[in-house]
Scaffold this active site. Structure first.
Site, PDB file in Angstrom:
ATOM      1  N   CYS A  51     -33.599   3.815   8.809  1.00 30.52           N
ATOM      2  CA  CYS A  51     -32.506   3.245   9.600  1.00 30.52           C
ATOM      3  C   CYS A  51     -31.762   2.149   8.850  1.00 30.52           C
ATOM      4  CB  CYS A  51     -33.037   2.704  10.922  1.00 30.52           C
ATOM      5  SG  CYS A  51     -34.112   3.878  11.743  1.00 30.52           S
ATOM      6  N   SER A  87     -32.790   1.736  21.885  1.00 23.70           N
ATOM      7  CA  SER A  87     -31.455   2.156  21.475  1.00 23.70           C
ATOM      8  C   SER A  87     -31.363   3.670  21.653  1.00 23.70           C
ATOM      9  CB  SER A  87     -31.195   1.754  20.022  1.00 23.70           C
ATOM     10  OG  SER A  87     -32.209   2.272  19.181  1.00 23.70           O
ATOM     11  N   ILE A 124     -29.796   7.801  21.163  1.00 27.30           N
ATOM     12  CA  ILE A 124     -29.479   8.831  20.160  1.00 27.30           C
ATOM     13  C   ILE A 124     -27.947   8.912  20.110  1.00 27.30           C
ATOM     14  CG2 ILE A 124     -29.582  11.309  19.675  1.00 27.30           C
ATOM     15  CD1 ILE A 124     -32.341  10.191  19.488  1.00 27.30           C
ATOM     16  N   LYS A 145     -28.455  -1.352  20.858  1.00 26.04           N
ATOM     17  CA  LYS A 145     -28.780  -1.037  22.255  1.00 26.04           C
ATOM     18  C   LYS A 145     -27.587  -0.446  23.014  1.00 26.04           C
ATOM     19  CE  LYS A 145     -30.906  -0.590  25.909  1.00 26.04           C
ATOM     20  NZ  LYS A 145     -30.001   0.558  25.992  1.00 26.04           N
ATOM     21  N   HIS A 166     -26.872   3.932  18.086  1.00 26.26           N
ATOM     22  CA  HIS A 166     -27.632   3.806  16.843  1.00 26.26           C
ATOM     23  C   HIS A 166     -27.687   5.143  16.103  1.00 26.26           C
ATOM     24  CE1 HIS A 166     -30.434   2.533  13.906  1.00 26.26           C
ATOM     25  NE2 HIS A 166     -31.551   2.773  14.528  1.00 26.26           N
TER      26      HIS A 166
END
Lengths: 129, 385
Positions: free
Chosen positions: B83, B207, B209, B329, B333
């Site tokens: 990430c 968070s 998809i 959030k 993300h």
């Protein structure tokens, strides 16, 4: 992703908790490594303790596909002494009664079932003592 | 090394973009950045993307995207650090410009996550953890952060409500960001009653998809003045560090050592301290992550991070606004894009272009982008000239 060769080569760790102990500084690695943070490259094979202490835990309610049938289940981090910790399921317990600091014992169990053929994969899990 | 500036930024609305392919999302965003910078060519590009192979079955991504942007045969590279891939792309672009090898570099992050179902997405994200010694036992990513959360609550008395306040704050910010995936507010009660995912975390601690991309154009600071009339934002410093990817191998389960190390390096390079920072974007993949990150970066004393959102300290209008974009959030993300989107938000803030979520007089911003459960971290400090 568990494949036959991958499963086979991890058997010493999954079935017998085999770890590597640096002959220079004594640090224990699980799984074993070939180079220590101290710089040394000589290790002896040791077996981890089969008793430990729960450091933290969670109850998995949304699980990966091969674990869906098991949910909810507890996964925790267990300290097995000598500074070695493992991530493992904690079973045969009421998650609501579980607390950090709980003493646990390692047992040999079925961990997951993979593929359409339902191949059984074994390894270590912990139970409260 | 040459000083480096960000002279262009691009981002489109994030969400479940069923009508767009990965290449479409990337090109749309990259063109916005190129137009924003007003440049007529690009020398080189870096793409942050965690796992297009697992999400859309496409590797060899950088060449494909350079081609679709009409830039071939320029050198293009995809970089990966879970990430933190986007943050890594920014670092690589920074180094290429700073070194003098290239003048105008496009850095972008992209992830197309909704072409696969929930199971496959969970699997793809799970590859950022140790597959053989964490994943094998049935842990998930929310599960790993739940382990951190329970350890933090046990060690420091952090409360379930304090975790909820992080989500409430970031959704309040996200409601002011038209590009956010979920631009609406949530309540503490709503978070506490949302679906349980991995105790003690609930779905509104997590968070989402997301499909999305973000892009920025970098050039030498000396050249920036001749290329743009907009306020020039300098990359004043960066830090990059790693940690064990297996959470259980860390001495302190509640301490993000890679974030602390990367933060120290970025502060040292920029000559800044936490007191100098006006606006912050951090990697709140889960509510507990924001709490641990602001502690590791020195904005809060260790163990006290839980009080920050609850007291309003990290809200817009507070002493140190964190995640004015809505954070991971509320903004969403798309894993590889997140690190670049943080730079986009900071540039908007430092240019004074953040509209309703503008931090008045912001001159210095910090972005922290993290891979896995903290196994890699990039920190960038930006300053308007």
């Amino acid at each position: 992703m568990v494949t036959p060769a991958r499963y086979w080569r991890e058997i010493p760790q999954r079935y017998r908790l085999e770890a590597g102990k640096c002959t220079a500084c004594g640090k224990i690695y699980f799984p074993p490594r070939v180079v220590c943070v101290c710089g040394a490259r000589e290790f002896e094979t040791v077996q981890l303790n089969d008793e430990g202490t729960l450091q933290t835990f969670t109850v998995i309610r949304v699980a990966p596909s091969q674990f869906t049938d098991e949910a909810p289940y507890v996964v925790g981090i267990v300290e097995l002494g000598d500074g070695v910790r493992v991530t493992t399921q904690v079973v045969d317990c009421d998650p609501e009664q579980l607390e950090i600091g709980q003493k646990v014992k390692v047992e040999f169990r079925r961990v997951q079932t993979i593929g359409e053929a339902g191949i059984l994969c074994y390894g270590y899990k912990c139970v409260p003592v | 090394m040459r000083d480096v500036a960000v002279i262009g930024i691009g981002m489109t609305k994030w969400g479940e973009l069923w009508d767009k392919a990965l290449r479409d999302i990337f090109v749309e965003t990259a063109l916005l950045a190129i137009d924003d910078a007003g440049v007529d060519h690009i020398d080189s590009m870096y793409i942050g993307c965690m796992t297009s192979g697992l999400f859309v079955g496409q590797e060899h991504l950088a060449s494909q995207l350079a081609d679709y942007l009409g830039l071939g045969p320029i050198p293009a590279a995809r970089v990966e650090s879970a990430c933190a891939s986007g943050g890594l792309a920014v670092k690589q672009g920074f180094l290429e410009v700073a070194s003098g090898y290239s003048d105008i570099v496009l850095v972008s992050g992209v992830e197309k996550m909704t072409d696969v179902g929930g199971d496959q997405a969970t699997y793809a994200l799970g590859t950022a953890a140790d597959q053989e010694y964490e994943g094998y036992h049935g842990i998930t990513f929310p599960g790993l952060y739940a382990l951190i959360a329970r350890a933090h609550m046990h060690a420091y008395g952090t409360t379930r409500e304090q975790l909820a306040h992080v989500a409430v704050k970031n959704h309040r910010h996200g409601a002011l960001n038209p590009l956010a995936q979920y631009p609406f507010e949530v309540t503490v009660e709503g978070v506490l009653n949302s679906t349980r995912i991995a105790d003690p975390l609930r779905i509104l601690d997590c968070s989402p998809i997301t499909d999305g991309a973000a892009a920025a154009i970098l050039c030498p600071l000396d050249m920036a003045k001749s290329l743009t009339d907009k306020p020039i934002v300098k990359i004043a410093g960066f830090g990059h560090a790693t940690d064990t990817i297996a959470l259980h191998d860390r001495e302190d389960l509640t301490f993000l050592a890679a974030t602390a190390k990367a933060g120290e390096a970025a502060y040292a390079m920029s000559g800044k301290t936490p007191e100098d920072i006006d606006v912050v974007e951090v990697h709140d993949c889960f509510t507990i992550a924001e709490i641990c990150v602001i502690e590791a970066l020195g904005f809060m004393e260790k163990g006290k991070g839980g009080t920050a959102a609850e007291s309003g300290l990290t809200a817009l209008g507070g002493k140190i606004p964190v995640n004015t974009s809505g954070g991971l959030k509320a903004k969403g993300h798309p894993v590889g894009a997140t690190g670049v989107a943080q730079i986009v938000e900071l540039v908007k803030q430092l240019r004074g272009d953040a509209d309703k979520r503008q931090v008045e007089g912001a001159r210095v911003g910090l972005a922290q982008n993290m891979g896995g459960s903290g196994g890699s971290t990039l920190v960038h400090i930006l300053e308007v000239q």
